[in-house]
Scaffold this active site. Structure first.
Site, mmCIF file in Angstrom:
data_model
loop_
_atom_site.group_PDB
_atom_site.id
_atom_site.type_symbol
_atom_site.label_atom_id
_atom_site.label_comp_id
_atom_site.label_asym_id
_atom_site.label_seq_id
_atom_site.Cartn_x
_atom_site.Cartn_y
_atom_site.Cartn_z
ATOM 1 N N LYS A 64 0.864 -1.054 0.049
ATOM 2 C CA LYS A 64 0.089 0.168 -0.089
ATOM 3 C C LYS A 64 0.802 1.285 -0.068
ATOM 4 O O LYS A 64 1.791 1.258 0.840
ATOM 5 C CB LYS A 64 -0.746 0.009 1.150
HETATM 6 O O1 G3P Z 1 -7.706 1.347 5.435
HETATM 7 C C1 G3P Z 1 -7.987 2.668 5.091
HETATM 8 C C2 G3P Z 1 -9.441 3.049 5.736
HETATM 9 O O2 G3P Z 1 -10.552 2.176 5.406
HETATM 10 C C3 G3P Z 1 -9.434 4.025 6.666
HETATM 11 O O3 G3P Z 1 -10.715 4.147 7.165
HETATM 12 O O4 G3P Z 1 -12.377 5.012 8.965
HETATM 13 O O5 G3P Z 1 -9.988 5.721 9.204
HETATM 14 O O6 G3P Z 1 -11.376 6.640 7.552
HETATM 15 P P1 G3P Z 1 -11.026 5.454 8.389
#
Ligand code: G3P
Length: 218
Positions: free
Chosen positions: A83
């Protein structure tokens, strides 16, 4: 539509993988920090549980170091998807890693033009963050719609849209209606998708009636 689980919690992954409905896993530095565990160890364990793309994120910000980290991560397991953030250096790294034959997930995507660049850089997945756009009063799902439409205009672009920053089952429903290829779901969201009060109520009634018959299938 493929479902990835967005967590570095190995117990939660094992529990959900047991359903046979998990196609991959995404992690990020915040999720690794939350797990309180060693990064490489956790990622190795996840690769042993789920046979699908497992995203592991680089933390360097400059090309040479990003590439070195990415190549190191890629050696952990054949399913490692490196990533990288959607920066110039990140996309340069994406191009080099995909040239090596490594799967790459380009993360922190907040615009359709960024997604177009990632696809040109050979990304296996582009991760637009819908929840974080909603958080600032912009419609996150509109970005998914735009990217799916743009990629469909150019069939030579093979990048899959991986809907990230998913916060609720409604996000999954909307993404599926648009036709996004993958969504990465926090475990709670995937658990919530199984549930409907009428399913519980209906099952209770069926079982109560069945009991009255005095029969058993086995
Ligand atoms: O893996 C990245 C992602 O899905 C982040 O989610 O909830 O931290 O915005 P969030």
């Amino acid at each position: 539509m493929k479902f990835f689980v967005d967590t570095a919690d190995v117990d939660a992954i094992r529990d959900l993988a047991d359903t046979g409905l998990v196609d991959g896993v995404t992690t990020n530095p915040s999720l690794i920090a939350k797990s309180g565990r060693d990064f490489v160890e956790v990622v190795q364990e996840i690769c042993d549980i789920v046979d699908g793309p497992i995203s592991a994120e680089v933390t360097a910000t400059e090309f040479d170091a990003m590439l070195e980290e990415g190549r190191k991560l890629a050696k952990i397991h054949k399913n490692i998807t490196v990533k990288v953030p959607l920066t110039r250096d990140g996309l340069k790294t994406c191009k080099a890693l995909s040239g090596d034959g490594t799967m790459v997930n380009v993360t922190l995507c907040f615009s359709a033009n960024q997604a177009l660049l990632a696809a040109k850089a050979g990304a296996t997945f582009i991760s637009p963050f819908v929840g974080r756009l909603d958080d600032i009063g912009t419609e996150g799902m509109q970005l998914i719609d735009d990217i799916v439409q743009i990629y469909a205009n150019y069939p030579d672009l093979k990048t899959e849209v991986l809907v990230a920053s998913v916060r609720s089952p409604m996000h999954v429903l909307e993404a599926a209606k648009i036709g996004a290829g993958v969504a990465t779901l926090p475990p709670d969201v995937l658990h919530a998708m199984f549930k409907h009060p009428l399913t519980d109520k209906g099952l209770d009634a069926f079982l109560a009636d069945w009991q009255k018959t005095g029969q058993s299938i086995l």
